[in-house]
Design a protein around this motif. Structure first.
Motif, PDB file in Angstrom:
ATOM      1  N   LEU A   1      33.184  -7.381 -64.759  1.00  0.00           N
ATOM      2  CA  LEU A   1      34.528  -6.950 -65.145  1.00  0.00           C
ATOM      3  C   LEU A   1      35.490  -7.298 -64.015  1.00  0.00           C
ATOM      4  O   LEU A   1      35.175  -7.118 -62.842  1.00  0.00           O
ATOM      5  CB  LEU A   1      34.550  -5.449 -65.420  1.00  0.00           C
ATOM      6  N   CYS A   2      36.676  -7.776 -64.369  1.00  0.00           N
ATOM      7  CA  CYS A   2      37.660  -8.206 -63.370  1.00  0.00           C
ATOM      8  C   CYS A   2      38.766  -7.170 -63.238  1.00  0.00           C
ATOM      9  O   CYS A   2      39.401  -6.792 -64.230  1.00  0.00           O
ATOM     10  CB  CYS A   2      38.258  -9.558 -63.780  1.00  0.00           C
ATOM     11  N   GLY A   3      39.006  -6.731 -62.021  1.00  0.00           N
ATOM     12  CA  GLY A   3      40.052  -5.750 -61.766  1.00  0.00           C
ATOM     13  C   GLY A   3      41.413  -6.385 -61.551  1.00  0.00           C
ATOM     14  O   GLY A   3      41.553  -7.607 -61.429  1.00  0.00           O
ATOM     15  N   GLY A   4      42.425  -5.537 -61.484  1.00  0.00           N
ATOM     16  CA  GLY A   4      43.794  -6.023 -61.329  1.00  0.00           C
ATOM     17  C   GLY A   4      44.038  -6.735 -60.013  1.00  0.00           C
ATOM     18  O   GLY A   4      44.853  -7.654 -59.940  1.00  0.00           O
ATOM     19  N   ARG A   5      43.322  -6.335 -58.968  1.00  0.00           N
ATOM     20  CA  ARG A   5      43.506  -6.978 -57.663  1.00  0.00           C
ATOM     21  C   ARG A   5      43.045  -8.434 -57.709  1.00  0.00           C
ATOM     22  O   ARG A   5      43.644  -9.317 -57.098  1.00  0.00           O
ATOM     23  CB  ARG A   5      42.729  -6.207 -56.601  1.00  0.00           C
ATOM     24  N   THR A   6      41.974  -8.685 -58.451  1.00  0.00           N
ATOM     25  CA  THR A   6      41.390 -10.020 -58.517  1.00  0.00           C
ATOM     26  C   THR A   6      42.103 -10.919 -59.514  1.00  0.00           C
ATOM     27  O   THR A   6      42.181 -12.138 -59.325  1.00  0.00           O
ATOM     28  CB  THR A   6      39.904  -9.913 -58.916  1.00  0.00           C
TER      29      THR A   6
ATOM     30  N   TRP B   1      33.605 -15.934 -62.326  1.00  0.00           N
ATOM     31  CA  TRP B   1      34.129 -16.930 -63.259  1.00  0.00           C
ATOM     32  C   TRP B   1      33.644 -18.343 -62.927  1.00  0.00           C
ATOM     33  O   TRP B   1      33.724 -19.234 -63.770  1.00  0.00           O
ATOM     34  CB  TRP B   1      35.644 -16.870 -63.372  1.00  0.00           C
ATOM     35  N   ALA B   2      33.129 -18.540 -61.734  1.00  0.00           N
ATOM     36  CA  ALA B   2      32.580 -19.843 -61.371  1.00  0.00           C
ATOM     37  C   ALA B   2      31.071 -19.916 -61.545  1.00  0.00           C
ATOM     38  O   ALA B   2      30.527 -20.996 -61.808  1.00  0.00           O
ATOM     39  CB  ALA B   2      32.935 -20.174 -59.926  1.00  0.00           C
ATOM     40  N   GLU B   3      30.376 -18.766 -61.418  1.00  0.00           N
ATOM     41  CA  GLU B   3      28.922 -18.797 -61.371  1.00  0.00           C
ATOM     42  C   GLU B   3      28.231 -18.134 -62.549  1.00  0.00           C
ATOM     43  O   GLU B   3      27.094 -18.480 -62.867  1.00  0.00           O
ATOM     44  CB  GLU B   3      28.449 -18.127 -60.071  1.00  0.00           C
TER      45      GLU B   3
ATOM     46  N   ARG C   1      35.477 -10.160 -54.230  1.00  0.00           N
ATOM     47  CA  ARG C   1      34.703 -11.371 -53.927  1.00  0.00           C
ATOM     48  C   ARG C   1      33.718 -11.695 -55.045  1.00  0.00           C
ATOM     49  O   ARG C   1      33.678 -12.823 -55.549  1.00  0.00           O
ATOM     50  CB  ARG C   1      33.931 -11.204 -52.604  1.00  0.00           C
ATOM     51  N   ASP C   2      32.958 -10.688 -55.480  1.00  0.00           N
ATOM     52  CA  ASP C   2      32.017 -10.917 -56.571  1.00  0.00           C
ATOM     53  C   ASP C   2      32.753 -11.176 -57.883  1.00  0.00           C
ATOM     54  O   ASP C   2      32.271 -11.947 -58.723  1.00  0.00           O
ATOM     55  CB  ASP C   2      31.073  -9.719 -56.724  1.00  0.00           C
TER      56      ASP C   2
END
Length: 466
Positions: free
Chosen positions: A240-245, A47-49, A41-42
């Motif tokens: 940092l963005c994980g693979g699930r996201t 990427w938007a905020e 969620r975070d």
């Protein structure tokens, strides 16, 4: 004894649709990074905020194409024009078969004279490798395989690292990492920059409509550049963005990552199938969803359906030109976003909280459960389109699906339904549990769904109707 070809495999299987729908693989893997660094969620919000760092170093194939014939060969394989295409530029590369159907979609980087790199899913890259092997052009190709398809002892490195820095705070992060103002580049233009004492190639790009860059360079600099970006981002909410996201960001940007490669049939690609090993991407990928036809060609897509019609230019000779000229003025399905009805989504999810029949489970944030999802979009019980990606984004606060529908139903606000789940209890894919099909109401909406994407992307397939 030679390896079996894709054509031999298909001849053995007979029913191509049945074969692909029951392949024992789930959705595309995103190796090399955790599923979540914090929580999805975070990571979506970032990427938007604020800002997000996508790590693309592991899940895509890279193909280096060099030689005096490289430009001419790639132009011959591309429906889009190469006029004015010079080093330090990039473009989408979505080749079609001689019959005019899309094989796949990758990014083509023009690094320097006689040196190109293609990055993305394997089908388009294999098509380029095949044509290079024919000897018609003076070219050399070097494939750097995605991590999931590499031997275990080769999974710790690649030819290049590849990061994407995106979001409202992306530019301040990059400026701090560089110690100076980043170059003011046009969309899909590149320039060399310096980060932590090493040279990095920067491409002006965007994944969710926000300003940002794709950053890449030799693998030896992976930790140096990544650590510098993380340190620079501490004051700017860098996440940092994980693979699930990762795979859910396309729901907002409107890019469809999963057209089935249209090379399973057709005389024009038979030699390719005879050259391609059975253990290639095409021989090992999976197909799924509520749309079922006994004809594999019903799954093929043309450039206009994917929103790429604006890129097709008949100013050069290319494979598939004659076929595309014949259909360019015909009606085409249009790409849309489907905003799925919240109450119906809750109804589907609530079936998990009871005994008896259950709907197909809706996973968060990406509900894709095979490599090539194809769900039927209905109007008054009749199929009027196909949905090819589905998931949830917290920035929209709802489930979205990327779809193509007949032009008469493409007006935003049109009510349709998505047929969710596979028939007859589901196929034998391990990602498919026993379930019953159900219809989910949806409203046809703009693509990209993200207002930022519609406002900030350069003119192109995201912002213009074909």
């Amino acid at each position: 004894m030679t390896d079996k070809s894709l054509q031999q495999l298909l001849d053995e299987k007979g029913d191509i649709v049945e074969f692909l729908r029951n392949q024992q693989v789930g959705p595309n893997a995103y190796p090399g990074v955790p599923g979540e660094y914090s929580n999805w969620r975070d990571e979506q919000r970032s990427w938007a905020e604020s800002s997000v760092l996508f790590n693309q170093s592991f899940h895509m194939v890279d193909l280096l194409v060099t030689g005096p014939g490289a430009f001419d060969m790639l132009a011959y394989l591309a429906p889009n024009s190469f006029k004015g295409f010079v080093p330090n530029r990039a473009k989408q590369f979505a080749p079609v078969t001689p019959e005019g159907y899309v094989i796949g979609d990758v990014i083509l980087f023009y690094l320097e004279e006689e040196k190109f790199e293609l990055v993305g899913r394997a089908p388009s890259i294999e098509w380029v490798e095949y044509w290079a092997s024919t000897g018609k052009w003076d070219v050399k190709v070097e494939r750097d395989e995605r991590t999931a398809a590499r031997p275990l002892d080769q999974q710790g490195y690649r030819r290049n690292y590849r990061f994407q820095l995106q979001g409202p705070n992306a530019m301040p992060v990059l400026e701090k990492a560089m110690g100076q103002t980043p170059p003011d580049l046009k969309f899909f233009h590149m320039a060399p920059i310096m980060i932590a004492g090493v040279e990095v190639r920067a491409l002006r790009h965007g994944m969710a409509g926000q300003p940002g860059y794709e950053l890449f360079g030799p693998w030896k600099d992976y930790d140096t550049v990544r650590n510098a970006l993380i340190e620079a981002g501490k004051d700017y909410g860098l996440t940092l963005c994980g693979g699930r996201t990762y795979s859910s960001n396309t729901l907002e940007s409107g890019w469809i990552p999963s057209p089935l490669p249209a090379t399973y049939t057709g005389e024009g690609s038979k030699a390719f199938r005879e050259w391609l090993p059975a253990k290639s991407y095409e021989g090992m990928c999976s197909l799924g969803g509520s749309f079922v036809s006994d004809n594999i060609e019903d799954y093929y897509l043309n450039p206009w359906e994917l929103g790429y019609g604006i890129m097709v230019k008949f100013d050069h000779d290319f494979i598939g030109r004659e076929a595309l000229e014949k259909i360019k003025d015909k009606p085409h399905r249009q790409k849309v976003t489907l905003a799925l009805d919240n109450e119906d989504i809750v109804r589907v999810m609530s079936s998990m909280l009871q005994t008896g029949d259950k709907a197909k489970f809706l996973e968060f944030p990406s509900a894709v459960y095979c490599m090539h999802p194809y769900d039927a979009v209905l109007k008054d019980g009749k199929t009027i389109g196909l949905s090819t990606w589905i998931g949830y984004t917290i920035n929209a606060g709802r489930f979205l699906a990327l779809a193509m529908v007949d032009a008469e139903f493409a007006e935003p606000g049109t009510g349709v339904t998505l047929l969710w789940g596979e028939p007859n209890g589901g196929t034998s894919k391990p990602t498919v549990e026993p379930h019953v099909q159900t219809e989910i109401k949806a409203i046809v909406s703009s693509v990209p769904y993200s207002e930022a994407a519609r406002d900030n992307y350069a003119d192109g397939w995201r912002t213009k109707k074909a």
